[in-house]
Scaffold this motif. Structure first.
Motif, PDB file in Angstrom:
ATOM      1  N   HIS A  51       0.830  -1.202   0.000  1.00  0.00           N
ATOM      2  CA  HIS A  51       0.000   0.000   0.000  1.00  0.00           C
ATOM      3  C   HIS A  51       0.866   1.254   0.000  1.00  0.00           C
ATOM      4  N   THR A  52       1.878   1.290   0.869  1.00  0.00           N
ATOM      5  CA  THR A  52       2.689   2.505   0.957  1.00  0.00           C
ATOM      6  C   THR A  52       3.495   2.730  -0.309  1.00  0.00           C
ATOM      7  N   LEU A  53       3.923   1.653  -0.958  1.00  0.00           N
ATOM      8  CA  LEU A  53       4.738   1.823  -2.147  1.00  0.00           C
ATOM      9  C   LEU A  53       3.950   2.356  -3.332  1.00  0.00           C
ATOM     10  N   LYS A  54       2.648   2.194  -3.313  1.00  0.00           N
ATOM     11  CA  LYS A  54       1.827   2.696  -4.413  1.00  0.00           C
ATOM     12  C   LYS A  54       1.846   4.220  -4.463  1.00  0.00           C
ATOM     13  N   THR A  55       2.013   4.846  -3.313  1.00  0.00           N
ATOM     14  CA  THR A  55       1.941   6.303  -3.264  1.00  0.00           C
ATOM     15  C   THR A  55       3.270   6.952  -2.922  1.00  0.00           C
ATOM     16  N   GLY A  56       4.306   6.175  -2.864  1.00  0.00           N
ATOM     17  CA  GLY A  56       5.603   6.734  -2.502  1.00  0.00           C
ATOM     18  C   GLY A  56       6.079   6.082  -1.228  1.00  0.00           C
ATOM     19  N   ASP A  57       7.252   5.484  -1.262  1.00  0.00           N
ATOM     20  CA  ASP A  57       7.686   4.698  -0.116  1.00  0.00           C
ATOM     21  C   ASP A  57       8.006   5.555   1.101  1.00  0.00           C
ATOM     22  N   THR A  58       7.563   5.086   2.268  1.00  0.00           N
ATOM     23  CA  THR A  58       7.945   5.732   3.528  1.00  0.00           C
ATOM     24  C   THR A  58       8.596   4.747   4.470  1.00  0.00           C
ATOM     25  N   THR A  59       8.537   3.468   4.173  1.00  0.00           N
ATOM     26  CA  THR A  59       9.037   2.454   5.093  1.00  0.00           C
ATOM     27  C   THR A  59      10.558   2.382   5.135  1.00  0.00           C
ATOM     28  N   PHE A  60      11.231   2.919   4.120  1.00  0.00           N
ATOM     29  CA  PHE A  60      12.680   2.841   4.051  1.00  0.00           C
ATOM     30  C   PHE A  60      13.354   4.133   4.513  1.00  0.00           C
ATOM     31  N   TYR A  61      12.567   5.106   4.992  1.00  0.00           N
ATOM     32  CA  TYR A  61      13.110   6.432   5.231  1.00  0.00           C
ATOM     33  C   TYR A  61      12.927   6.932   6.650  1.00  0.00           C
ATOM     34  N   GLN A  62      13.780   7.867   7.005  1.00  0.00           N
ATOM     35  CA  GLN A  62      13.713   8.511   8.301  1.00  0.00           C
ATOM     36  C   GLN A  62      14.092   9.983   8.152  1.00  0.00           C
ATOM     37  N   PHE A  63      13.800  10.754   9.188  1.00  0.00           N
ATOM     38  CA  PHE A  63      14.095  12.187   9.163  1.00  0.00           C
ATOM     39  C   PHE A  63      15.582  12.429   8.997  1.00  0.00           C
ATOM     40  N   ASN A  64      15.922  13.414   8.168  1.00  0.00           N
ATOM     41  CA  ASN A  64      17.304  13.835   7.975  1.00  0.00           C
ATOM     42  C   ASN A  64      17.339  15.357   8.006  1.00  0.00           C
ATOM     43  N   TRP A 102      16.048  10.599   4.411  1.00  0.00           N
ATOM     44  CA  TRP A 102      17.042   9.775   3.734  1.00  0.00           C
ATOM     45  C   TRP A 102      16.839   8.339   4.197  1.00  0.00           C
ATOM     46  N   GLY A 103      17.519   7.414   3.562  1.00  0.00           N
ATOM     47  CA  GLY A 103      17.324   6.008   3.854  1.00  0.00           C
ATOM     48  C   GLY A 103      17.711   5.609   5.273  1.00  0.00           C
ATOM     49  N   VAL A 104      16.978   4.640   5.805  1.00  0.00           N
ATOM     50  CA  VAL A 104      17.296   4.077   7.120  1.00  0.00           C
ATOM     51  C   VAL A 104      18.551   3.224   6.984  1.00  0.00           C
ATOM     52  N   PRO A 105      19.607   3.491   7.762  1.00  0.00           N
ATOM     53  CA  PRO A 105      20.843   2.704   7.642  1.00  0.00           C
ATOM     54  C   PRO A 105      20.632   1.249   8.045  1.00  0.00           C
ATOM     55  N   HIS A 124      15.011  -6.125   4.438  1.00  0.00           N
ATOM     56  CA  HIS A 124      13.831  -6.984   4.454  1.00  0.00           C
ATOM     57  C   HIS A 124      13.289  -7.204   3.045  1.00  0.00           C
ATOM     58  N   ASN A 125      12.470  -8.212   2.918  1.00  0.00           N
ATOM     59  CA  ASN A 125      11.838  -8.521   1.637  1.00  0.00           C
ATOM     60  C   ASN A 125      10.599  -7.656   1.459  1.00  0.00           C
ATOM     61  N   VAL A 126      10.390  -7.190   0.244  1.00  0.00           N
ATOM     62  CA  VAL A 126       9.281  -6.277  -0.035  1.00  0.00           C
ATOM     63  C   VAL A 126       8.472  -6.798  -1.213  1.00  0.00           C
ATOM     64  N   PHE A 127       7.164  -6.709  -1.105  1.00  0.00           N
ATOM     65  CA  PHE A 127       6.276  -7.036  -2.217  1.00  0.00           C
ATOM     66  C   PHE A 127       5.905  -5.732  -2.915  1.00  0.00           C
ATOM     67  N   PHE A 128       6.578  -5.436  -4.015  1.00  0.00           N
ATOM     68  CA  PHE A 128       6.305  -4.224  -4.769  1.00  0.00           C
ATOM     69  C   PHE A 128       5.048  -4.394  -5.613  1.00  0.00           C
ATOM     70  N   PRO A 129       4.302  -3.303  -5.844  1.00  0.00           N
ATOM     71  CA  PRO A 129       3.108  -3.383  -6.699  1.00  0.00           C
ATOM     72  C   PRO A 129       3.427  -3.880  -8.108  1.00  0.00           C
ATOM     73  N   GLN A 130       4.648  -3.584  -8.599  1.00  0.00           N
ATOM     74  CA  GLN A 130       5.015  -3.994  -9.949  1.00  0.00           C
ATOM     75  C   GLN A 130       5.102  -5.524 -10.073  1.00  0.00           C
ATOM     76  N   GLN A 131       5.490  -6.185  -8.974  1.00  0.00           N
ATOM     77  CA  GLN A 131       5.595  -7.641  -8.961  1.00  0.00           C
ATOM     78  C   GLN A 131       5.046  -8.152  -7.621  1.00  0.00           C
ATOM     79  N   HIS A 151      17.177   7.724  -4.293  1.00  0.00           N
ATOM     80  CA  HIS A 151      16.132   7.545  -3.280  1.00  0.00           C
ATOM     81  C   HIS A 151      14.782   7.953  -3.842  1.00  0.00           C
ATOM     82  N   CYS A 152      13.761   7.247  -3.407  1.00  0.00           N
ATOM     83  CA  CYS A 152      12.408   7.488  -3.913  1.00  0.00           C
ATOM     84  C   CYS A 152      11.935   8.897  -3.590  1.00  0.00           C
ATOM     85  N   SER A 153      11.315   9.526  -4.560  1.00  0.00           N
ATOM     86  CA  SER A 153      10.592  10.800  -4.388  1.00  0.00           C
ATOM     87  C   SER A 153      11.475  12.010  -4.130  1.00  0.00           C
ATOM     88  N   VAL A 154      12.814  11.893  -4.262  1.00  0.00           N
ATOM     89  CA  VAL A 154      13.646  13.075  -4.034  1.00  0.00           C
ATOM     90  C   VAL A 154      13.502  14.044  -5.198  1.00  0.00           C
TER      91      VAL A 154
END
Length: 331
Positions: free
Chosen positions: A8-21, A27-30, A34-41, A105-108
């Motif tokens: 669901h989150t990846l459909k509108t722009g990923d937030t699960t991989f990011y944190q405040f910078n 920017w990305g969480v260091p 984990h495994n991700v089910f992308f909408p594309q596949q 990074h997504c959405s930059v």
């Protein structure tokens, strides 16, 4: 983490991989893995792994006296919907036999890319910096709040000089970010309303305002700001003896749609961006012809959502490699 939530989150722009910078907004969480089910596949999980710097890449392994190639950009560079090993940056490493680092990074926006170039790239000792930019996506510099984060952004002052508005300290707090974000969203929608643009309701990619000839004046200040940001990136690279190359991706509309009106021009953002690049002496590769040549309904170069697939990444890498060979940047 629940796969349905990730999808669901990846459909509108990923937030699960990011944190405040504080410098870049997010920017990305260091050291994330984990495994991700992308909408594309949706039926095939893809491993997403960030290094210690929060990038979807290997850890820095610099060889003394050897320079690298650094790639920056949005979700296409980050690799939305594809395995890390088949992205254009990895393929480019194979073609050039050089170390290629991926800081995508997504959405930059181009403003965040600029700040990343200024603040992050030196540690990678780059000889070449490649910035992947889909011409349509330059509009992100107008959106100062995205995916729950306040973005640092440039603006033009009364003298038409570029000024940087940094991320406020209080934006570390999620609730404060939401309040600031609500204000930014209202301001953006109000300016669009004054320009006769409504992106909130009934958005249609076929007639996105950026493609409409009679809306170009609304976007003139945006392109003026893009010009200023490009100059900052160019000058940094010149001062540090770094070669700069923009890779202009082929937008989905060019690959899957055909304009039926003389006032709807899918090349409009691309033409204006290329004009700015040429005026400022910035090298670029336009991927449109390469992508169109290898795209077909049976063997597309993009997913249905417009992100480049494995074939598209290969085309992208080969086009960059060929261009750098012609320029004499690599052998």
């Amino acid at each position: 983490m629940n796969a349905n939530i990730l999808t669901h989150t990846l459909k509108t722009g990923d937030t699960t991989f990011y944190q405040f910078n504080a410098q870049l907004g997010f920017w990305g969480v260091p050291n994330l893995k984990h495994n991700v089910f992308f909408p594309q596949q949706p039926d095939a999980p893809i491993l997403v792994e960030h290094n210690a710097d929060g990038n979807r890449d290997i850890d820095i392994c610099l060889i003394p006296d050897q320079k690298s190639i650094v790639c920056l950009g949005g979700s296409h560079t980050w690799g939305g919907g594809v395995e890390q090993t088949i992205r254009y940056s990895e393929r480019l490493g194979q073609l050039t036999q050089r170390q290629v680092y991926n800081l995508g990074h997504c959405s930059v926006g181009l403003d965040q890319v600029c700040l990343a170039v200024l603040g992050m790239c030196a540690k990678y000792n780059p000889e070449i910096i490649i910035i992947e930019q889909y011409p349509w996506a330059v509009h992100r510099i107008l959106n100062n709040y995205i995916n729950g984060y306040v973005r640092p952004h440039f603006y033009l002052d009364a003298r038409l000089e570029a000024r940087l508005r940094k991320v406020p300290f209080v934006a570390r707090n999620r609730l404060i970010r939401q309040i600031i974000g609500a204000y930014y969203a209202f301001r953006k929608e109000f300016l669009e309303y004054r320009g006769g643009i409504n992106l909130k309701d009934d958005y249609d990619a076929k007639i996105d305002p950026m493609f409409l000839l009679w809306k170009t004046r609304h976007y003139d200040p945006m392109y003026a700001l893009v010009d200023k940001i490009l100059v900052v990136i160019r000058d940094y690279c010149t001062q540090n003896d770094i070669k700069l190359l923009f890779g202009l991706g082929a937008i989905q509309q060019k690959l899957t749609l055909h304009s039926k009106s003389s006032v709807v021009d899918y090349d409009l953002p691309r033409d204006r961006l290329i004009e700015i690049l040429i005026r400022n002496g910035v090298s670029y590769v336009d991927m449109t012809s390469s992508m169109l040549a290898e795209h077909s309904d049976k063997a597309p170069v993009i997913f249905k959502d417009g992100h480049i697939n494995a074939k598209g990444h290969d085309v992208f890498a080969r086009a960059l490699h060929s261009d750098m060979l012609v320029r004499g940047w690599i052998k």
